[in-house]
Every structure is written in C-alpha cells, then in structure tokens.
Design a protein around this motif. Structure first.
Motif, PDB file in Angstrom:
ATOM      1  N   ARG A  55       0.917  -1.023  -0.069  1.00 44.29           N
ATOM      2  CA  ARG A  55       0.007   0.029  -0.089  1.00 44.29           C
ATOM      3  C   ARG A  55       0.759   1.167   0.030  1.00 44.29           C
ATOM      4  O   ARG A  55       0.425   2.192  -0.728  1.00 44.29           O
ATOM      5  N   ASP A  56       2.013   1.459   0.837  1.00 45.51           N
ATOM      6  CA  ASP A  56       2.853   2.411   0.831  1.00 45.51           C
ATOM      7  C   ASP A  56       3.529   2.538  -0.364  1.00 45.51           C
ATOM      8  O   ASP A  56       3.678   3.855  -1.004  1.00 45.51           O
ATOM      9  N   LEU A  57       4.031   1.381  -1.145  1.00 38.95           N
ATOM     10  CA  LEU A  57       4.663   1.370  -2.210  1.00 38.95           C
ATOM     11  C   LEU A  57       3.641   2.326  -3.407  1.00 38.95           C
ATOM     12  O   LEU A  57       4.134   3.128  -3.998  1.00 38.95           O
ATOM     13  N   ALA A  58       2.346   1.439  -3.513  1.00 41.53           N
ATOM     14  CA  ALA A  58       1.469   2.201  -4.536  1.00 41.53           C
ATOM     15  C   ALA A  58       1.339   3.646  -4.084  1.00 41.53           C
ATOM     16  O   ALA A  58       1.017   4.288  -5.252  1.00 41.53           O
ATOM     17  N   GLU A  59       1.046   4.157  -2.905  1.00 39.13           N
ATOM     18  CA  GLU A  59       0.596   5.471  -2.739  1.00 39.13           C
ATOM     19  C   GLU A  59       1.892   6.468  -3.131  1.00 39.13           C
ATOM     20  O   GLU A  59       1.706   7.423  -3.759  1.00 39.13           O
ATOM     21  N   GLN A  60       3.113   5.869  -2.874  1.00 38.45           N
ATOM     22  CA  GLN A  60       4.317   6.768  -3.187  1.00 38.45           C
ATOM     23  C   GLN A  60       4.336   6.832  -4.711  1.00 38.45           C
ATOM     24  O   GLN A  60       4.615   7.952  -5.261  1.00 38.45           O
ATOM     25  N   ALA A  63       1.964   9.213  -6.016  1.00 34.45           N
ATOM     26  CA  ALA A  63       2.042  10.758  -5.676  1.00 34.45           C
ATOM     27  C   ALA A  63       3.051  11.334  -6.699  1.00 34.45           C
ATOM     28  O   ALA A  63       3.202  12.336  -7.246  1.00 34.45           O
ATOM     29  N   TRP A  64       4.277  10.230  -7.186  1.00 36.24           N
ATOM     30  CA  TRP A  64       5.185  10.665  -8.099  1.00 36.24           C
ATOM     31  C   TRP A  64       4.545  10.845  -9.435  1.00 36.24           C
ATOM     32  O   TRP A  64       4.784  11.665 -10.288  1.00 36.24           O
ATOM     33  N   GLU A  65       3.820   9.697  -9.934  1.00 36.09           N
ATOM     34  CA  GLU A  65       3.058   9.947 -11.109  1.00 36.09           C
ATOM     35  C   GLU A  65       2.310  11.055 -11.387  1.00 36.09           C
ATOM     36  O   GLU A  65       2.151  11.648 -12.314  1.00 36.09           O
ATOM     37  N   ASN A  66       1.583  11.408 -10.276  1.00 34.02           N
ATOM     38  CA  ASN A  66       0.489  12.487 -10.246  1.00 34.02           C
ATOM     39  C   ASN A  66       1.402  13.928  -9.751  1.00 34.02           C
ATOM     40  O   ASN A  66       0.471  14.895  -9.603  1.00 34.02           O
ATOM     41  N   ASP A  67       2.671  13.927  -9.530  1.00 33.05           N
ATOM     42  CA  ASP A  67       3.292  15.029  -9.215  1.00 33.05           C
ATOM     43  C   ASP A  67       2.705  15.872  -7.982  1.00 33.05           C
ATOM     44  O   ASP A  67       2.050  17.033  -8.145  1.00 33.05           O
ATOM     45  N   THR A  68       2.312  15.093  -6.994  1.00 34.89           N
ATOM     46  CA  THR A  68       1.681  15.590  -5.819  1.00 34.89           C
ATOM     47  C   THR A  68       2.381  14.788  -4.484  1.00 34.89           C
ATOM     48  O   THR A  68       3.231  14.095  -4.588  1.00 34.89           O
ATOM     49  N   THR A  69       1.762  15.067  -3.651  1.00 33.89           N
ATOM     50  CA  THR A  69       1.965  14.108  -2.247  1.00 33.89           C
ATOM     51  C   THR A  69       1.019  13.210  -1.937  1.00 33.89           C
ATOM     52  O   THR A  69       0.190  13.180  -2.530  1.00 33.89           O
ATOM     53  N   VAL A  70       1.595  12.155  -1.169  1.00 31.89           N
ATOM     54  CA  VAL A  70       0.758  11.021  -0.824  1.00 31.89           C
ATOM     55  C   VAL A  70      -0.660  11.617  -0.245  1.00 31.89           C
ATOM     56  O   VAL A  70      -1.593  11.147  -0.361  1.00 31.89           O
ATOM     57  N   GLN A  71      -0.425  12.710   0.729  1.00 30.30           N
ATOM     58  CA  GLN A  71      -1.550  13.023   1.332  1.00 30.30           C
ATOM     59  C   GLN A  71      -2.534  13.908   0.282  1.00 30.30           C
ATOM     60  O   GLN A  71      -3.642  13.733   0.783  1.00 30.30           O
ATOM     61  N   ALA A  72      -2.155  14.123  -0.760  1.00 32.42           N
ATOM     62  CA  ALA A  72      -3.082  14.983  -1.563  1.00 32.42           C
ATOM     63  C   ALA A  72      -3.829  14.129  -2.504  1.00 32.42           C
ATOM     64  O   ALA A  72      -4.589  14.656  -3.479  1.00 32.42           O
ATOM     65  N   ASP A  76      -9.260   7.699  -6.670  1.00 32.94           N
ATOM     66  CA  ASP A  76      -9.001   7.135  -7.788  1.00 32.94           C
ATOM     67  C   ASP A  76      -7.498   7.154  -8.269  1.00 32.94           C
ATOM     68  O   ASP A  76      -6.992   6.287  -8.782  1.00 32.94           O
ATOM     69  N   GLU A  77      -6.778   8.225  -7.865  1.00 37.68           N
ATOM     70  CA  GLU A  77      -5.362   8.089  -8.252  1.00 37.68           C
ATOM     71  C   GLU A  77      -4.545   6.897  -7.492  1.00 37.68           C
ATOM     72  O   GLU A  77      -3.876   6.131  -8.167  1.00 37.68           O
ATOM     73  N   ARG A  78      -4.883   6.794  -6.340  1.00 43.87           N
ATOM     74  CA  ARG A  78      -4.514   5.650  -5.499  1.00 43.87           C
ATOM     75  C   ARG A  78      -4.982   4.348  -5.977  1.00 43.87           C
ATOM     76  O   ARG A  78      -4.082   3.430  -6.350  1.00 43.87           O
TER      77      ARG A  78
END
Length: 199
Positions: A55-60, A63-72, A76-78
């Motif tokens: 889960r942590d791997l997928a979230e990071q 975040a990189w793919e969408n040029d944002t932070t994990v929190q933001a 759908d992106e996750r």
C-alpha cells in the motif's frame, strides 16, 4: 509508512543462505525499465530498503506519477496505481527475481537482482530507456493487451447490437453462434496473453 529496515524470519519471505545471481542482459534490464511505474517501484524500494507494505509503495508511486504528495492523492489516483501494481507490475518483477512479493500479506522487498537496476534508477534522463529499446516497444503504462481487449469488446457490442436490431447479414446467423464467437475471442486473447507472459 511501514518500513522494516532488516529482513527477519517473520517477514513473510523465504531467504536463501547464498543466492547465485546471474547478471541480466542490458536488453532485459531496459525491457523491465521501459514502464514508468516499474521504475518508480524499484526506486522506492531502493530508497527505503528493507520490507515495505504494498500500500505504501503504491501510494508513493501514485504521488510521483501525479506530481503531488501522498496526502493529496485522490482515491481514484491511489486505486489506479494500486491495481496496476498488484495485478501486473509487481508479479512481473517478482517472476524475474527482481523483487520478493508476498501478495497475501501485501509486503514487498528488493530481490537478488535488484542491485543490477540501481545505476539506471539514478539516471536523470528517463528518455534513455526508450532510446535503448531495440524492439520498438512503447514505454506507455497502458499495455497493448488492454487495447486488444477494448477492440474485442467494441466489436462484440457492435455485433450483438446489429443482431438484436436485425441488420443483415449479421441477423442471418443464429445468436448462439455470435455468442460462442465472442466468448472464443476473449478466451483466445486471454490464452495468448498468458502464453506470451506479457503483463
């Protein structure tokens, strides 16, 4: 983020005492690295070390793919990245011996071949992966198989609709024949994907 800095007997993986690691060919390395999500997953595992939760791997990666932070991230992106990693990219990396992936426990760690990818993960210019590929494969995350399934679905819908409203010559063939042909086309696609070992 849940990261274990060292591997223990209870981490869900079986570790060989001595692993003989054969070097991968350059073509094989670039084939693996042609997909951005795989590069990001390997980069995350390199940066964190040890065992990480999927889960942590997928979230990071998301975040990189969408040029944002994990929190933001949006749900759908996750979910989009999680599903792709879960169903395709992590099993592919595991089958090649690059990572260890315990699907049932949802944990991932670097495998015996991961070190061979480190020099390429440090490369700033990611277009190098496309230049080095000799077989002309695209670096898109969307696989060709997804396109094949979409075409088969569109054709199937068109045939069913034509038969239903009575468009000749489609309406001259019994519906059961069309049903069998549509199911057979999806079966053939699935078998072809399985036999080629593509993601």
């Amino acid at each position: 983020m849940s990261v274990s800095s060292d591997s223990t007997a209870g981490d869900g993986f079986e570790h060989a005492t001595e692993e003989s690691v054969e070097p991968l060919s350059r073509d094989k390395i670039f084939h693996i690295l042609q997909t951005q999500r795989r590069r990001d997953a390997l980069r995350f595992l390199k940066e964190t070390g040890g065992t990480v939760e999927m889960r942590d791997l997928a979230e990071q990666v998301a975040a990189w793919e969408n040029d944002t932070t994990v929190q933001a991230l949006t749900s759908d992106e996750r979910q989009r990245v999680y599903i792709a990693l879960y169903q395709s990219h992590l099993p592919k990396l595991e089958s090649e011996g690059i990572i260890r992936y315990n699907k049932s426990r949802g944990i991932v760690e670097r495998g015996p071949l991961a070190d061979q990818f480190d020099p390429y993960l440090d490369t700033a210019d990611e277009s190098d992966y496309e230049v080095e590929m000799e077989d002309g494969e695209s670096s898109d995350d969307e696989t060709p198989w997804l396109r094949y399934y979409r075409v088969a679905t569109a054709v199937g819908i068109a045939v069913v609709a034509a038969a239903w409203i009575g468009v000749p010559p489609v309406s001259f063939v019994p519906n059961i024949i069309w049903d069998v042909l549509i199911v057979a086309s999806f079966t053939a696609l699935s078998l072809a994907q399985l036999l080629t070992g593509d993601e």
